[in-house]
Design a protein around this motif. Structure first.
Motif, PDB file in Angstrom:
ATOM      1  N   PRO A 184       0.828  -1.215   0.000  1.00  0.00           N
ATOM      2  CA  PRO A 184       0.000   0.000   0.000  1.00  0.00           C
ATOM      3  C   PRO A 184       0.859   1.261   0.000  1.00  0.00           C
ATOM      4  N   SER A 239      -3.960   1.349  -4.101  1.00  0.00           N
ATOM      5  CA  SER A 239      -3.662   2.703  -3.649  1.00  0.00           C
ATOM      6  C   SER A 239      -2.678   3.416  -4.569  1.00  0.00           C
ATOM      7  N   ARG A 405      -5.785  13.575  -3.522  1.00  0.00           N
ATOM      8  CA  ARG A 405      -4.707  12.617  -3.249  1.00  0.00           C
ATOM      9  C   ARG A 405      -3.417  13.028  -3.965  1.00  0.00           C
TER      10      ARG A 405
END
Length: 504
Positions: A184, A239, A405
């Motif tokens: 991740p 991710s 993000r």
């Protein structure tokens, strides 16, 4: 007389069909089979079936096990009457070559990134230097262009993806480190160190396939949400992939659609096919709206005998056939007749087909095709405002989370931390004309004058607002300059920041 009637040929009685026999129609099986093969032109039907990626997307050793995760009951769904399935990326890529489909996807993507974003800050601290570095990093990594390309992929294929290339804490690039690539990507300075961001790269959905996903309990958070992706044989954690899907499909269809959504091309295909048929029909009608018939002696030709003279007569007729020419025919044996097809209303049918094609994409004709409305006092302002509201909604649903993000990753790469006081908003697409801007400024100035006369505001308050407003023509005004305010008798007196004007 009776004797003569005996030698006359008796006519065979004609059978009379009963009403039941008249109503019954027999159609041969061959005609039915030919009709099924032909079908309606321009319409494609795809059976709902499991999606299989091209060779190389999933490692050969894992292919059978990964594909076996799809437990969708395709046989049952097709049996109950599913008429449309996923056409496949090859078919959708073929549709993207047509201008009708391409303009729908590209025009919407262009509008979503045309004005882009503006940064805002909370609190009293000056964060201009930070915002400048973030903007430079976004431009350096081509985020605006990549988001536009991802939105285009969403229009063509139903899904767009952007891969985040990072360096691992060991200093290796993630694509060269399978362990790091499958781990991740946390938004933490211990995971994303300063200078660890390498690039953002767009990946078309044909090269990806979901790895592990949970499909047994809808109550769990990861239900039908892939935790990893196969990208040409490599396992990538979810991710590290930014997902762009604007038209989600139901869970029962996600596996068949490669966990993407409905593409704009697939939705618009019936409307585009209707437009193409209408356009071609109108073109054929205009090309042959006038039919000229030459009535001449056809006895030899119809009897089966060769008649070269008829072909020569037709060639002679075509040579003379012109609006300014003279056509000569035989008075006794020939006659000319002309049949003209009325063309009134044809342009309206074609315009309606275009409007239907534009309506499914929610893009006005003036934006999609550059066609302005006709008629007295016709205007597209209302449609454009509605379209801009639609684009704003698309920006919020598709771009906001992914852009947040990206900005967080950029801040960790640039500063080693995420500043929660730095936010952004999408710049509105609608712009006022110069006349409308001047009228709005006039109304605002009159309002400020009333507030100053009533003692609600001081002149320096209005001056400070004008100097800090980025849309004001006085944006670069120096606040340290002296301000002159009118006194009670109309004589101006100097006012500084330390000595406010007397408004009593």
């Amino acid at each position: 007389m009776k004797f003569l009637n005996f030698f006359r040929r008796r006519a065979e009685p004609v059978p009379v069909a009963t009403p039941e026999e008249k109503a019954q129609m027999r159609i041969s099986a061959m005609a039915m089979a030919r009709a099924r093969e032909t079908g309606r032109p321009g319409l494609q039907r795809f059976e709902l079936r499991p999606y299989e990626p091209p060779p190389g997307v999933i490692p050969a050793a894992d292919r059978s096990a990964v594909l076996a995760m799809d437990s969708t009951p395709y046989g049952y769904l097709n049996a109950v009457g599913f008429a449309n399935g996923f056409p496949g990326y090859q078919y959708l890529a073929d549709l993207s070559q047509r201008p009708e489909y391409r303009k729908m996807a590209s025009r919407l993507a262009e509008e979503m990134t045309r004005k882009w974003i503006a940064f805002k800050t909370k609190g009293d601290g000056d964060k201009t230097d930070k915002i400048t570095k973030i903007e430079e990093a976004l431009e350096r990594h081509r985020i605006r262009e990549l988001f536009k390309e991802a939105a285009e992929d969403d229009g063509y294929f139903g899904r767009g993806q952007i891969y985040v290339e990072m360096k691992s804490p060991r200093g290796t690039v993630a694509t060269d480190d399978p362990i790091e690539l499958a781990s991740p990507l946390f938004l933490d300075p211990r995971k994303i160190a300063k200078g660890s961001l390498v690039a953002f790269r767009k990946v078309e959905p044909v090269w990806t396939y979901p790895g592990v996903y949970q499909s047994t309990s809808p109550l769990k958070a990861g239900f039908y949400k892939p935790g990893e992706w196969y990208v040409m044989g490599q396992i990538v954690h979810c991710s590290r992939m930014l997902m762009f899907i604007s038209r989600e499909v139901p869970d029962i269809l996600k596996a068949a659609y490669n966990f993407g959504g409905l593409s704009m091309s697939q939705i618009a295909e019936p409307y585009v096919n209707n437009w193409l048929r209408t356009r071609n029909s109108v073109g054929d009608l205009v090309h042959s709206f006038s039919l000229t018939i030459l009535k001449t002696n056809m006895e030899a030709t119809l009897s089966g005998a060769g008649d070269e003279g008829l072909a020569e007569r037709a060639d002679l007729f075509n040579q003379y056939r012109d609006n300014r020419g003279l056509m000569i025919t035989d008075k006794e044996m020939e006659e000319i007749e002309q049949i003209n097809t009325p063309l009134s209303g044809v342009h309206e049918l074609q315009a309606q087909a275009q409007e239907q094609m534009a309506s499914v994409s929610s893009i006005p004709l003036v934006v999609l095709l550059g066609i302005t409305p006709s008629g007295l006092n016709a205007s597209s302002d209302g449609e454009i405002r509605v379209f801009y509201d639609y684009v704003k909604g698309q920006q919020g649903s598709i771009y906001r989370d992914n852009l947040k993000r990206v900005i967080d990753i950029v801040q960790l790469d640039e500063f080693g931390e995420i500043d929660p006081d730095i936010t952004f908003e999408f710049v509105p697409l609608f712009e006022l004309s110069e006349k409308e801007i001047a009228e709005a400024n006039k109304v605002e100035a009159d309002t400020d004058a009333i507030y100053i006369d009533r003692g609600v505001l001081m002149p320096e308050d209005v001056r400070a607002r004008l100097a800090t407003d980025p849309d004001s023509p006085y944006h670069a005004l120096e606040l340290s300059d002296e301000v002159k305010a009118p006194d009670e008798e109309g004589v101006s007196e100097e006012v500084t920041e330390d000595e406010p004007a007397n408004t009593a």
